[in-house]
Design an enzyme around this catalytic site. Structure first.
Site, short mmCIF file in Angstrom:
data_model
loop_
_atom_site.label_atom_id
_atom_site.label_comp_id
_atom_site.label_asym_id
_atom_site.label_seq_id
_atom_site.Cartn_x
_atom_site.Cartn_y
_atom_site.Cartn_z
N ASN A 66 -6.25 0.52 -6.35
CA ASN A 66 -6.19 -0.95 -6.33
C ASN A 66 -7.34 -1.51 -7.18
OD1 ASN A 66 -5.81 -3.64 -5.77
ND2 ASN A 66 -5.72 -3.37 -3.55
N GLU A 100 -10.71 -5.17 8.55
CA GLU A 100 -9.62 -4.19 8.58
C GLU A 100 -8.59 -4.49 7.50
OE1 GLU A 100 -7.38 -0.91 9.65
OE2 GLU A 100 -9.43 -1.42 10.22
N GLY A 107 -6.77 -15.86 -1.19
CA GLY A 107 -7.46 -14.62 -0.84
C GLY A 107 -8.96 -14.77 -0.96
N GLU A 159 0.81 -1.22 0.00
CA GLU A 159 0.00 0.00 0.00
C GLU A 159 0.84 1.27 0.00
OE1 GLU A 159 -2.92 -0.43 3.15
OE2 GLU A 159 -4.11 -1.80 1.91
N GLY A 207 -5.95 -18.48 -5.09
CA GLY A 207 -7.30 -18.68 -4.58
C GLY A 207 -7.39 -18.54 -3.07
N GLY A 246 -3.00 -15.16 -6.37
CA GLY A 246 -3.48 -15.88 -7.55
C GLY A 246 -3.74 -17.35 -7.29
N TYR A 258 -14.20 -6.99 -5.83
CA TYR A 258 -15.26 -6.70 -4.86
C TYR A 258 -16.59 -6.43 -5.57
CZ TYR A 258 -11.52 -6.22 -1.41
OH TYR A 258 -10.44 -6.46 -0.60
#
Length: 156
Positions: free
Chosen positions: A121, A80, A94, A24, A92, A90, A128
């Site tokens: 991002n 958070e 996540g 980030e 899976g 990549g 999402y």
């Protein structure tokens, strides 16, 4: 494998938090310590919960969340952070962490799960939105850092 985070997982969780800070573009922003995580997540009244993703006995991802209260919706979950180490992106993992957070919200009967995403991002934003989440364009995240708190209070 996705499981609930344990006190002894906090050194690995902190390493993932630091990796997220680098991603980030805030590599020096992390001041929380393992001791902070252990105290705040595993005391009498834990301030947060974690899920960890393991691959071959090594923690490669985590999601840290806590409960909030909305005057409109009641109990909510605030996600958070969700991070998977770079070498496992990549895979899976996540998605599995994300799905488990959504399932936790369902089990808890919350009416909303919320989180923040950086405007640059775009892969996360696209994911999402495709998953059914809404990005709220008319709301801005507001925060006051430690210096701001001190400055505000010194001017009272």
């Amino acid at each position: 494998m996705i499981r609930k985070g344990l006190r002894e997982d906090m050194p690995s969780v902190l390493e993932l938090i630091k990796e997220l800070a680098v991603f980030e573009k805030e590599p020096d922003a992390v001041v929380v310590t393992v001791a902070d995580l252990e105290r705040d997540g595993f005391g009498e009244n834990p301030l947060f919960q974690t899920l960890v993703a393991e691959e071959n006995g090594k923690i490669v991802g985590m999601a840290l969340y806590y409960y909030r209260y909305s005057t409109w919706k009641g109990r909510t979950i605030h996600l958070e952070d969700l991070i998977v180490t770079e070498s496992m992106r990549g895979s899976g993992m996540g998605f599995k962490l994300y799905a488990e957070i959504i399932a936790q919200g369902k089990r808890d009967g919350v009416r909303r799960i919320e989180w923040n995403v950086l405007d640059w991002n775009t892969p996360a934003i696209d994911f999402y939105e495709k998953s059914g989440a809404r990005i709220l364009p008319d709301w801005r995240v507001v925060n006051m850092n430690q210096e701001g708190i001190e400055a505000f209070l010194s001017n009272l």
